[in-house]
Design an enzyme around this catalytic site. Structure first.
Site, PDB file in Angstrom:
ATOM      1  N   PRO A   2       0.809  -1.218   0.000  1.00 45.44           N
ATOM      2  CA  PRO A   2       0.000   0.000   0.000  1.00 45.44           C
ATOM      3  C   PRO A   2       0.846   1.273   0.000  1.00 45.44           C
ATOM      4  O   PRO A   2       1.926   1.320   0.589  1.00 45.44           O
ATOM      5  CB  PRO A   2      -0.799  -0.096   1.290  1.00 45.44           C
ATOM      6  CG  PRO A   2      -0.698  -1.513   1.731  1.00 45.44           C
ATOM      7  CD  PRO A   2       0.600  -2.008   1.205  1.00 45.44           C
ATOM      8  N   LYS A  33      -2.465  -5.526   5.620  1.00 45.83           N
ATOM      9  CA  LYS A  33      -1.142  -5.713   5.021  1.00 45.83           C
ATOM     10  C   LYS A  33      -0.082  -5.522   6.096  1.00 45.83           C
ATOM     11  O   LYS A  33      -0.295  -4.787   7.056  1.00 45.83           O
ATOM     12  CB  LYS A  33      -0.905  -4.679   3.905  1.00 45.83           C
ATOM     13  CG  LYS A  33      -1.907  -4.736   2.770  1.00 45.83           C
ATOM     14  CD  LYS A  33      -1.554  -5.803   1.781  1.00 45.83           C
ATOM     15  CE  LYS A  33      -2.474  -5.734   0.559  1.00 45.83           C
ATOM     16  NZ  LYS A  33      -2.010  -6.569  -0.511  1.00 45.83           N
ATOM     17  N   ILE A  65      -2.511  -3.113  -3.908  1.00 45.08           N
ATOM     18  CA  ILE A  65      -2.816  -4.292  -4.702  1.00 45.08           C
ATOM     19  C   ILE A  65      -3.880  -5.106  -3.976  1.00 45.08           C
ATOM     20  O   ILE A  65      -3.707  -5.458  -2.804  1.00 45.08           O
ATOM     21  CB  ILE A  65      -1.553  -5.158  -4.908  1.00 45.08           C
ATOM     22  CG1 ILE A  65      -0.486  -4.390  -5.678  1.00 45.08           C
ATOM     23  CG2 ILE A  65      -1.900  -6.461  -5.615  1.00 45.08           C
ATOM     24  CD1 ILE A  65       0.873  -5.067  -5.701  1.00 45.08           C
TER      25      ILE A  65
END
Length: 118
Positions: A2, A33, A65
């Site tokens: 990120p 994440k 992603i």
């Protein structure tokens, strides 16, 4: 991986110490994440207008992603990021806007290649 970019017209002296690290930890939790993969940039003191007003404001760009690709995902993320930003910046939610950008692994370069091959 990120990426968060916070832009605000608040002067640097009005931002809480450690804001970038706080955003990193919050993003890791919100997006699921590892913090080691989160990248944060904070830009303060910018000339900004939000909704026709130059009153204190901020915008957050969130790129990642796989976790910002749907309205449902971003609705959940938005609520949580707003909680963090209003608390950290002392702004009302009407003075903050968040933009979400989904990324593909081939769009991020790292270690002389792209994330597709890592």
């Amino acid at each position: 991986m990120p990426f968060l970019e916070l832009e605000t017209n608040l002067p640097a002296g009005r931002l809480p110490p450690g804001l970038a690290l706080e955003l990193c930890a919050a993003a890791a939790d919100i997006l699921g994440k590892p913090a080691e993969r989160v990248n944060v940039t904070v830009r303060s003191g910018l000339p900004m207008v939000l909704s026709g007003s130059a009153e204190p404001c901020a915008q957050l760009l969130v790129s990642s992603i796989g976790v910002v690709g749907s309205a449902e995902q971003n609705q959940r993320h938005s609520a949580r990021f707003f909680d963090v930003l209003t608390a950290q910046l002392g702004l009302g939610p009407e003075r903050i806007v968040i933009r979400f950008y989904p990324l593909e692994p081939w769009q991020i370069g790292k270690n002389r290649t792209v994330m597709t091959f890592l």
